[in-house]
Motif scaffolding. Structure first.
Motif, PDB file in Angstrom:
ATOM      1  N   ASN A 198      40.347   7.662 -17.839  1.00  0.00           N
ATOM      2  CA  ASN A 198      39.667   8.764 -17.141  1.00  0.00           C
ATOM      3  C   ASN A 198      39.079   8.293 -15.822  1.00  0.00           C
ATOM      4  O   ASN A 198      39.133   9.000 -14.810  1.00  0.00           O
ATOM      5  CB  ASN A 198      38.549   9.338 -18.016  1.00  0.00           C
ATOM      6  CG  ASN A 198      39.057  10.357 -19.019  1.00  0.00           C
ATOM      7  OD1 ASN A 198      40.103  10.956 -18.827  1.00  0.00           O
ATOM      8  ND2 ASN A 198      38.329  10.548 -20.102  1.00  0.00           N
ATOM      9  N   CYS A 199      38.523   7.083 -15.838  1.00  0.00           N
ATOM     10  CA  CYS A 199      37.929   6.522 -14.619  1.00  0.00           C
ATOM     11  C   CYS A 199      38.995   6.293 -13.549  1.00  0.00           C
ATOM     12  O   CYS A 199      38.821   6.658 -12.384  1.00  0.00           O
ATOM     13  CB  CYS A 199      37.218   5.213 -14.960  1.00  0.00           C
ATOM     14  SG  CYS A 199      36.438   4.415 -13.544  1.00  0.00           S
ATOM     15  N   THR A 200      40.123   5.716 -13.954  1.00  0.00           N
ATOM     16  CA  THR A 200      41.212   5.450 -12.999  1.00  0.00           C
ATOM     17  C   THR A 200      41.766   6.750 -12.435  1.00  0.00           C
ATOM     18  O   THR A 200      42.031   6.861 -11.228  1.00  0.00           O
ATOM     19  CB  THR A 200      42.337   4.660 -13.691  1.00  0.00           C
ATOM     20  OG1 THR A 200      41.800   3.458 -14.236  1.00  0.00           O
ATOM     21  CG2 THR A 200      43.453   4.329 -12.716  1.00  0.00           C
ATOM     22  N   TYR A 201      41.953   7.729 -13.311  1.00  0.00           N
ATOM     23  CA  TYR A 201      42.476   9.034 -12.881  1.00  0.00           C
ATOM     24  C   TYR A 201      41.524   9.686 -11.880  1.00  0.00           C
ATOM     25  O   TYR A 201      41.941  10.146 -10.809  1.00  0.00           O
ATOM     26  CB  TYR A 201      42.671   9.914 -14.113  1.00  0.00           C
ATOM     27  CG  TYR A 201      43.258  11.284 -13.865  1.00  0.00           C
ATOM     28  CD1 TYR A 201      44.167  11.523 -12.843  1.00  0.00           C
ATOM     29  CD2 TYR A 201      42.903  12.360 -14.688  1.00  0.00           C
ATOM     30  CE1 TYR A 201      44.704  12.787 -12.642  1.00  0.00           C
ATOM     31  CE2 TYR A 201      43.439  13.628 -14.499  1.00  0.00           C
ATOM     32  CZ  TYR A 201      44.336  13.832 -13.482  1.00  0.00           C
ATOM     33  OH  TYR A 201      44.869  15.078 -13.283  1.00  0.00           O
ATOM     34  N   PHE A 202      40.235   9.694 -12.212  1.00  0.00           N
ATOM     35  CA  PHE A 202      39.253  10.282 -11.296  1.00  0.00           C
ATOM     36  C   PHE A 202      39.264   9.557  -9.953  1.00  0.00           C
ATOM     37  O   PHE A 202      39.219  10.197  -8.895  1.00  0.00           O
ATOM     38  CB  PHE A 202      37.855  10.219 -11.910  1.00  0.00           C
ATOM     39  CG  PHE A 202      36.761  10.549 -10.924  1.00  0.00           C
ATOM     40  CD1 PHE A 202      36.521  11.849 -10.536  1.00  0.00           C
ATOM     41  CD2 PHE A 202      36.002   9.526 -10.349  1.00  0.00           C
ATOM     42  CE1 PHE A 202      35.540  12.150  -9.596  1.00  0.00           C
ATOM     43  CE2 PHE A 202      35.021   9.817  -9.421  1.00  0.00           C
ATOM     44  CZ  PHE A 202      34.780  11.130  -9.039  1.00  0.00           C
ATOM     45  N   THR A 203      39.325   8.237  -9.988  1.00  0.00           N
ATOM     46  CA  THR A 203      39.299   7.454  -8.748  1.00  0.00           C
ATOM     47  C   THR A 203      40.500   7.775  -7.869  1.00  0.00           C
ATOM     48  O   THR A 203      40.359   8.014  -6.653  1.00  0.00           O
ATOM     49  CB  THR A 203      39.270   5.951  -9.064  1.00  0.00           C
ATOM     50  OG1 THR A 203      38.122   5.655  -9.866  1.00  0.00           O
ATOM     51  CG2 THR A 203      39.225   5.123  -7.785  1.00  0.00           C
ATOM     52  N   GLU A 204      41.692   7.785  -8.465  1.00  0.00           N
ATOM     53  CA  GLU A 204      42.917   8.075  -7.705  1.00  0.00           C
ATOM     54  C   GLU A 204      42.853   9.450  -7.050  1.00  0.00           C
ATOM     55  O   GLU A 204      43.302   9.622  -5.920  1.00  0.00           O
ATOM     56  CB  GLU A 204      44.142   7.999  -8.621  1.00  0.00           C
ATOM     57  CG  GLU A 204      44.596   6.606  -8.968  1.00  0.00           C
ATOM     58  CD  GLU A 204      45.168   5.845  -7.780  1.00  0.00           C
ATOM     59  OE1 GLU A 204      45.572   6.501  -6.783  1.00  0.00           O
ATOM     60  OE2 GLU A 204      45.201   4.613  -7.821  1.00  0.00           O
ATOM     61  N   VAL A 205      42.302  10.428  -7.761  1.00  0.00           N
ATOM     62  CA  VAL A 205      42.247  11.794  -7.238  1.00  0.00           C
ATOM     63  C   VAL A 205      41.133  11.941  -6.210  1.00  0.00           C
ATOM     64  O   VAL A 205      41.347  12.460  -5.102  1.00  0.00           O
ATOM     65  CB  VAL A 205      42.039  12.802  -8.401  1.00  0.00           C
ATOM     66  CG1 VAL A 205      41.763  14.200  -7.846  1.00  0.00           C
ATOM     67  CG2 VAL A 205      43.258  12.822  -9.302  1.00  0.00           C
ATOM     68  N   SER A 206      39.936  11.477  -6.547  1.00  0.00           N
ATOM     69  CA  SER A 206      38.775  11.714  -5.679  1.00  0.00           C
ATOM     70  C   SER A 206      38.876  10.980  -4.343  1.00  0.00           C
ATOM     71  O   SER A 206      38.412  11.494  -3.320  1.00  0.00           O
ATOM     72  CB  SER A 206      37.487  11.319  -6.394  1.00  0.00           C
ATOM     73  OG  SER A 206      37.530   9.962  -6.789  1.00  0.00           O
ATOM     74  N   ILE A 207      39.491   9.791  -4.351  1.00  0.00           N
ATOM     75  CA  ILE A 207      39.644   9.049  -3.090  1.00  0.00           C
ATOM     76  C   ILE A 207      40.454   9.872  -2.087  1.00  0.00           C
ATOM     77  O   ILE A 207      40.244   9.792  -0.876  1.00  0.00           O
ATOM     78  CB  ILE A 207      40.336   7.682  -3.350  1.00  0.00           C
ATOM     79  CG1 ILE A 207      39.374   6.732  -4.050  1.00  0.00           C
ATOM     80  CG2 ILE A 207      40.850   7.068  -2.067  1.00  0.00           C
ATOM     81  CD1 ILE A 207      38.214   6.273  -3.209  1.00  0.00           C
ATOM     82  N   GLY A 208      41.370  10.697  -2.612  1.00  0.00           N
ATOM     83  CA  GLY A 208      42.166  11.547  -1.724  1.00  0.00           C
ATOM     84  C   GLY A 208      41.317  12.532  -0.940  1.00  0.00           C
ATOM     85  O   GLY A 208      41.686  12.936   0.175  1.00  0.00           O
ATOM     86  N   GLN A 220      40.085   8.523   3.217  1.00  0.00           N
ATOM     87  CA  GLN A 220      40.239   7.078   3.472  1.00  0.00           C
ATOM     88  C   GLN A 220      41.706   6.663   3.537  1.00  0.00           C
ATOM     89  O   GLN A 220      42.069   5.750   4.251  1.00  0.00           O
ATOM     90  CB  GLN A 220      39.517   6.270   2.397  1.00  0.00           C
ATOM     91  CG  GLN A 220      38.009   6.327   2.524  1.00  0.00           C
ATOM     92  CD  GLN A 220      37.327   5.268   1.679  1.00  0.00           C
ATOM     93  OE1 GLN A 220      37.976   4.528   0.957  1.00  0.00           O
ATOM     94  NE2 GLN A 220      36.006   5.192   1.777  1.00  0.00           N
ATOM     95  N   HIS A 221      42.540   7.331   2.736  1.00  0.00           N
ATOM     96  CA  HIS A 221      43.975   7.091   2.828  1.00  0.00           C
ATOM     97  C   HIS A 221      44.700   8.334   2.339  1.00  0.00           C
ATOM     98  O   HIS A 221      44.129   9.213   1.691  1.00  0.00           O
ATOM     99  CB  HIS A 221      44.395   5.858   2.013  1.00  0.00           C
ATOM    100  CG  HIS A 221      44.090   5.961   0.555  1.00  0.00           C
ATOM    101  ND1 HIS A 221      44.743   6.825  -0.304  1.00  0.00           N
ATOM    102  CD2 HIS A 221      43.175   5.305  -0.211  1.00  0.00           C
ATOM    103  CE1 HIS A 221      44.267   6.689  -1.520  1.00  0.00           C
ATOM    104  NE2 HIS A 221      43.303   5.781  -1.500  1.00  0.00           N
ATOM    105  N   ASN A 222      45.985   8.411   2.656  1.00  0.00           N
ATOM    106  CA  ASN A 222      46.775   9.563   2.251  1.00  0.00           C
ATOM    107  C   ASN A 222      46.971   9.573   0.737  1.00  0.00           C
ATOM    108  O   ASN A 222      47.043   8.527   0.099  1.00  0.00           O
ATOM    109  CB  ASN A 222      48.150   9.541   2.941  1.00  0.00           C
ATOM    110  CG  ASN A 222      48.034   9.723   4.445  1.00  0.00           C
ATOM    111  OD1 ASN A 222      47.125  10.398   4.926  1.00  0.00           O
ATOM    112  ND2 ASN A 222      48.949   9.125   5.196  1.00  0.00           N
ATOM    113  N   VAL A 223      47.058  10.762   0.193  1.00  0.00           N
ATOM    114  CA  VAL A 223      47.266  10.912  -1.247  1.00  0.00           C
ATOM    115  C   VAL A 223      48.664  10.416  -1.608  1.00  0.00           C
ATOM    116  O   VAL A 223      49.654  10.797  -0.982  1.00  0.00           O
ATOM    117  CB  VAL A 223      47.109  12.390  -1.666  1.00  0.00           C
ATOM    118  CG1 VAL A 223      47.447  12.558  -3.142  1.00  0.00           C
ATOM    119  CG2 VAL A 223      45.702  12.871  -1.374  1.00  0.00           C
TER     120      VAL A 223
END
Length: 737
Positions: free
Chosen positions: A550-560, A564-567
């Motif tokens: 859940n943490c990894t999924y949230f991080t990948e999505v929220s960083i978008g 800071q970088h392209n999705v």
């Protein structure tokens, strides 16, 4: 009636027909040519190989089937030879059982081969016969195995995607049920049993999607887009995942919605439309399974227009007291409904292969990376007591040995029926072994009643062959779906095969019930006493895996959203898949734990609350995920980073608490970290209220407000559920000390 129609259209029927044809044909030929012994040996060879058959590529199937065709006669005849010296027989049985059970290290196909080895040594083929007869039996069994292998591989070439269509169709049908049950929450948000049903369906869908991925993406022709059929299935698989994400993204505070719009027709209209969208998914699933195509999917345009009218009437009412942000959230739900409808229509069009000639089926995704890799380790890695596979192999060989010794000391006639029961009942998990013991005992008892009734009606061997056809279809068509039902028909199927070559006696049939019960008790006792595999041992690891995913999924999505970088669609979809599976595995582990002894369980209410909170976190992340590619192009929120890092830290705090069995609750005020979002949202609400008073129904501000409401509300609820997850963890670990 619907169950019968679904069975008629399903691959379960074709599996049943294939297995029955491969077994009954040699029996019939043997009977016609006066050599029923040879016919029975061929049939048993086909049975063993057929039971180890599983979906996969042509080469995987060929290796497994043909390899098994040679292995099973050797193990069966080896047991028949060694049994002449009881202690040698005991040693042979122990070694073969251990090796067969240890094959589970290498995956599902190897597990099935191991199970068939156990069955082959437990069938009593040529026990006590001379060496020439043993060799003859081995050759007939080999012939039966090769006969089934050729039949299965030829049929695979005719319909190489049949098993994938079946699983994919079931996935769409489950999503249809998911939408229809979830629709009830719009009008009855406090119905806990519906919420539990929704969670249960989520788990089933997650596993079905994973099964489809692994089956389809291992088909080279599909992966390379070599055939329109393969491309259509990949597109249908991908769109099913997008639909399920959208369905998960409709998750809101149903209590708030119900309270806010109580007394209006809005919740009922939302519920009815969601039910209708579910019906469309069910129709798509049924069509995929029957390999048909949809000409025209039912349209719900009138229902959408009516819902939109109701929404606008409530929103534009000058006397309303609800904040405009409530309506913006409903607007997002309606938008999701529209997308699910659009995706469903697209999926319906893909059932016609002519519609995908120019359609890209990858869109830049690295599809092979979505195949789940086995993490079982090497054979050598598992030769120790730390390995669950090794412990299971020890339990199996000990149980088989006890069954063998019981048959010797009790002087049981055909005592190998005891081992046969152990071989099919014994599973790695205690809870599954317990379920199988009960199901096999009940199924065997009912099956013997059926067999006795048929034999009482007639002693004509040719009629027995006719009876074998429906019994075989029902056995092999239901065995993997409903073990108890399958066992009910398997018992008379096996007994009638025996009756074609020997005299059937009712007393002997009753002994089989006793033998089955004895085998079940041995399997149950060994599973309970020897390195017992209670689910509580696995729960801790799965709690951590779900939290981390859940943490990894949230991080990948929220960083978008930060800019800071392209999705990267590949990365966040992989993270979504991992989170789906981790949550599904945790929920499945919880269900298995409920069948373990009460003193071997965690507090079920605390564990259920943890799973529910974890699911909620996934749902809110899925809402952000479903919109990240669209919204990340419109907005950049660099100030979101403190919120993201705090969420990550809180997840790590929870994981540490699970590991140490101790956690200090430190609830974080996530709302304070969203102060800029809240201020901007308030400004947008005020500006939109002014527009409504001026009679402006459509404007760019509507979309901006709707987007801010979507992002802000999901982040708030996500933070709230992370705090709740921390409290659930504290309750859980305090009760496990």
């Amino acid at each position: 009636m619907k169950v019968l129609i679904d069975f008629y259209k399903s691959i379960h029927l074709s599996n049943g027909l294939r297995m029955t044809f491969s077994i009954v044909t040699p029996l019939t030929i043997g009977l016609l040519f006066g050599d029923i012994y040879a016919g029975t040996s061929v049939a048993l060879g086909a049975l063993c190989v057929g039971l180890s058959d599983s979906p996969g590529t042509w080469s995987e199937k060929a290796k497994g089937l043909i390899g098994g065709a040679f292995i099973y006669p050797l193990t069966a005849i080896g047991m028949a030879f060694m049994i002449n010296w009881p202690w040698l027989g005991a040693l042979f049985l122990t070694i073969i059982s251990f090796v067969a059970a240890l094959l589970s290290i290498f995956g599902n196909r190897s597990t099935l081969i191991g199970n068939s080895i156990l069955i082959s040594i437990s069938l009593g083929i040529a026990f006590g016969a001379t060496i020439p007869v043993l060799l003859e039996s081995a050759l007939w069994m080999l012939g039966g195995g090769l006969w089934y292998s050729i039949l299965s591989l030829v049929l695979w070439q005719i319909r190489p995607y049949a098993s994938i269509e079946k699983v994919l169709g079931e996935c769409y049908e489950l999503m249809g049920q998911y939408l229809q049950f979830k629709a009830i929450l719009f009008i009855n948000p406090s119905k806990k049993e519906i919420e539990k049903k929704v969670f249960s369906l989520q788990t089933k869908i997650d596993h079905k999607q994973e099964e489809v991925r692994n089956l389809l993406l291992r088909q080279r022709s599909a992966l390379q887009g070599a055939t329109p059929h393969g491309r259509s299935l990949i597109l249908l698989m991908r769109i099913s995942i997008d639909i399920f994400e959208r369905a998960s993204a409709t998750h809101i505070s149903y209590n708030d919605l119900h309270h806010s719009f109580k007394g209006t027709s809005l919740p009922k209209q939302l519920s009815d439309l969601f039910i209708d969208l579910g019906k469309n998914l069910t129709e798509i699933g049924s069509t995929i399974k029957s390999r048909d195509k949809i000409e025209d999917l039912p349209s719900y345009k009138k229902a959408f227009d009516k819902l939109q009218f109701t929404f606008e009437k409530l929103r534009d009412n000058k006397d309303r007291t609800l904040p405009i942000s409530q309506f913006a959230e409903v607007k997002n739900i309606i938008r999701n409904f529209n997308r699910i409808d659009r995706y469903s229509r697209e999926a319906a069009s893909f059932t016609d292969w002519n519609n995908i000639k120019e359609k890209s089926y990858t869109d830049g995704l690295k599809l092979p990376s979505f195949i789940t890799k086995s993490d079982q380790g090497t054979f050598a890695d598992n030769l120790n007591l730390q390995s669950a596979h090794f412990r299971h192999a020890i339990r199996v060989c000990v149980a088989m040995l006890i069954g063998y010794l019981c048959s010797l000391f009790l002087g049981l006639d055909r005592g190998y029926w005891v081992w046969l029961s152990i071989s099919v009942i014994m599973k790695p998990s205690f809870s599954i072994t317990k379920q199988r013991m009960i199901a096999r005992t009940i199924g065997t008892t009912l099956g013997i009643i059926i067999a006795s009734a048929l034999v009482y009606i007639t002693e004509n061997t040719y009629l027995y062959l006719l009876f074998l056809v429906p019994l075989g279809i029902l056995t092999f068509g239901t065995l993997t779906k409903n073990y108890r039902v399958g066992m009910t028909f398997l018992t008379p199927f096996i007994l009638l095969i025996i009756a074609t070559s020997t005299q059937f006696e009712t007393n002997l049939a009753l002994y089989r019930v006793a033998d089955t019960a004895l085998g079940g008790l041995i399997a149950f006792a060994v599973s309970f006493l020897l390195f017992p595999e209670f689910e509580v041992k696995n729960i801790k690891g799965k709690l951590i895996a779900a939290t981390r995913a859940n943490c990894t999924y949230f991080t990948e999505v929220s960083i978008g959203y930060t800019g800071q970088h392209n999705v990267d669609p590949n990365n966040y979809r992989l993270a979504r898949k991992a989170a789906q599976l981790a949550n599904a595995n945790l929920a499945m582990s919880f269900q298995n734990m409920l069948n373990d002894p009460k003193n071997r369980q965690l507090t079920t209410s605390d564990l259920y609350e943890f799973i529910a909170a974890s699911r909620m976190i996934f749902a809110h992340t899925a809402t952000l995920s479903a919109n990240v590619e669209r919204l990340s192009k419109k907005y950049k929120f660099p100030d979101l980073m403190p919120f993201i890092t705090t969420v990550q830290a809180q997840f790590e705090h929870i994981i540490l608490g699970i590991n140490k069995n101790k956690i200090i609750v430190k609830e974080i005020s996530f709302n304070d970290l969203l102060s800029e979002f809240n201020q901007e949202l308030e400004t947008l609400e005020i500006d939109r209220e002014k527009e409504i008073k001026e009679g402006i129904k459509e404007s760019l501000l509507i979309k901006t407000l709707s987007d801010y409401v979507l992002i802000t509300n999901q982040l708030k609820r996500l933070g709230k559920n992370i705090n709740y997850l921390e409290n659930c963890t504290a309750a859980l670990v305090s009760n496990t000390k």
